[in-house]
Design an enzyme around this catalytic site. Sequence first.
Site, mmCIF file in Angstrom:
data_model
loop_
_atom_site.group_PDB
_atom_site.id
_atom_site.type_symbol
_atom_site.label_atom_id
_atom_site.label_comp_id
_atom_site.label_asym_id
_atom_site.label_seq_id
_atom_site.Cartn_x
_atom_site.Cartn_y
_atom_site.Cartn_z
ATOM 1 N N ARG A 111 0.782 -1.221 0.000
ATOM 2 C CA ARG A 111 0.000 0.000 0.000
ATOM 3 C C ARG A 111 0.820 1.280 0.000
ATOM 4 O O ARG A 111 0.572 2.197 -0.777
ATOM 5 C CB ARG A 111 -0.919 0.057 1.247
ATOM 6 C CG ARG A 111 -2.232 -0.620 1.085
ATOM 7 C CD ARG A 111 -2.700 -1.154 2.415
ATOM 8 N NE ARG A 111 -1.801 -2.217 2.805
ATOM 9 C CZ ARG A 111 -1.966 -3.485 2.458
ATOM 10 N NH1 ARG A 111 -3.015 -3.829 1.782
ATOM 11 N NH2 ARG A 111 -1.093 -4.404 2.812
ATOM 12 N N THR A 112 1.768 1.364 0.927
ATOM 13 C CA THR A 112 2.412 2.660 1.146
ATOM 14 C C THR A 112 3.160 3.148 -0.099
ATOM 15 O O THR A 112 3.032 4.295 -0.507
ATOM 16 C CB THR A 112 3.335 2.601 2.372
ATOM 17 O OG1 THR A 112 2.561 2.155 3.485
ATOM 18 C CG2 THR A 112 3.924 3.964 2.697
ATOM 19 N N LYS A 169 27.224 -1.829 -1.408
ATOM 20 C CA LYS A 169 28.681 -1.617 -1.547
ATOM 21 C C LYS A 169 29.208 -0.765 -0.390
ATOM 22 O O LYS A 169 30.197 -0.070 -0.522
ATOM 23 C CB LYS A 169 28.978 -0.894 -2.869
ATOM 24 C CG LYS A 169 28.436 -1.552 -4.107
ATOM 25 C CD LYS A 169 28.828 -0.700 -5.336
ATOM 26 C CE LYS A 169 28.003 -1.031 -6.544
ATOM 27 N NZ LYS A 169 28.154 -0.007 -7.597
ATOM 28 N N ARG A 229 11.309 3.945 3.332
ATOM 29 C CA ARG A 229 10.954 2.988 4.403
ATOM 30 C C ARG A 229 12.170 2.138 4.714
ATOM 31 O O ARG A 229 12.891 1.723 3.814
ATOM 32 C CB ARG A 229 9.794 2.105 3.960
ATOM 33 C CG ARG A 229 9.598 0.896 4.871
ATOM 34 C CD ARG A 229 8.375 0.099 4.527
ATOM 35 N NE ARG A 229 7.168 0.815 4.889
ATOM 36 C CZ ARG A 229 5.942 0.290 4.798
ATOM 37 N NH1 ARG A 229 5.782 -0.938 4.338
ATOM 38 N NH2 ARG A 229 4.893 0.985 5.144
ATOM 39 N N HIS A 252 5.387 6.025 11.663
ATOM 40 C CA HIS A 252 4.898 5.890 10.286
ATOM 41 C C HIS A 252 3.888 7.037 10.125
ATOM 42 O O HIS A 252 2.684 6.818 10.073
ATOM 43 C CB HIS A 252 4.240 4.521 10.134
ATOM 44 C CG HIS A 252 3.885 4.131 8.726
ATOM 45 N ND1 HIS A 252 3.928 4.995 7.648
ATOM 46 C CD2 HIS A 252 3.471 2.936 8.234
ATOM 47 C CE1 HIS A 252 3.540 4.342 6.556
ATOM 48 N NE2 HIS A 252 3.266 3.098 6.886
#
Length: 299
Positions: free
Chosen positions: A56-57, A86, A107, A135
């Site tokens: 969803r996000t 890296k 995220r 969030h």
Amino acid sequence: MDFKGQHILEAKQFDKEGLLALFEEAKKMEGILDNGGGDLMKDKIMATLFFEPSTRTRFSFETAMHRLGGSVISNPDMMRTSSLKKSETLEDTGKTVSQMADVIVMRHPEAGSVAKLASKSDVPVLNAGDGAHDHPTQGLLDVYTIWREKGGLDGLTVGMVGDLKYGRVVHAECEMLSYFDVKFVFVSPEGLKMPEGLVDDARELVNLEEVIGELDVISMTRIQRERFESEEEYNKYAGLYVLDAELMKKAKDDSIVIHPLPRVDEISVEVDYDPRAKYFDQPRYGVAVRMALLKMVMA
Ligand code: NCD
């Protein structure tokens, strides 16, 4: 509150006035969505950097940008396929991506990681979830859903049910709802209680059935499996709360059920057909809220 050029890292950056202004803007964005979109973000680019799974996000942010006429560059698997592999630092990644994009959405599984990347970014960075910490945009859309569906926030009794310890969404919701005259009821097992200091005067209990009849909002959340030290620890709590049609008979007629999703088994599929279930209305509200936020941060 002036959001222009700001990073959005935590729910507590908002105040009551700022929240209500954003909600009014989101409501206007629903109108723009009804007409297929607009061009407010024309010539702007959003970069989405995801280090954790998301359905969803990420789609919601990207849809919001596309609906406003902007474009998106995206890496949904940063952990495996970016230069962090890296040993590049988050700070250098932030500095680099901000030379190309006008806004960054990120995220990551670690609390504080989004702030780290933001510290060197020359463009706004929006936190799409950092570990169990916060969030903010899901908090915004949950509170917006309540505001839209209940016609306001003052005077409501809001129950938060499930993993209140690791659930970053309930943390954000609490922070934002505490600006309003809301009564909090926290329903969780002893080991998964809401962290101290978010709200001082909540009623806390273990059994949902005991209190469901008093709730105007039933905010469900999944047990956050990926945050536990071991599978054994998670299994202690799995399947503990199940909101089913039988239990919904005890809920108020005008209550609403929200859930950030994904669900595991904490809401039975039969509840989806109950008109009080609003969790599949939330994704659309989420797009409108993120459109409003993009406007406030960038336009
Ligand atoms: C939430 C999250 O990622 O924290 N999901 C979401 O953003 N819609 C809730 C969860 O995963 O349980």
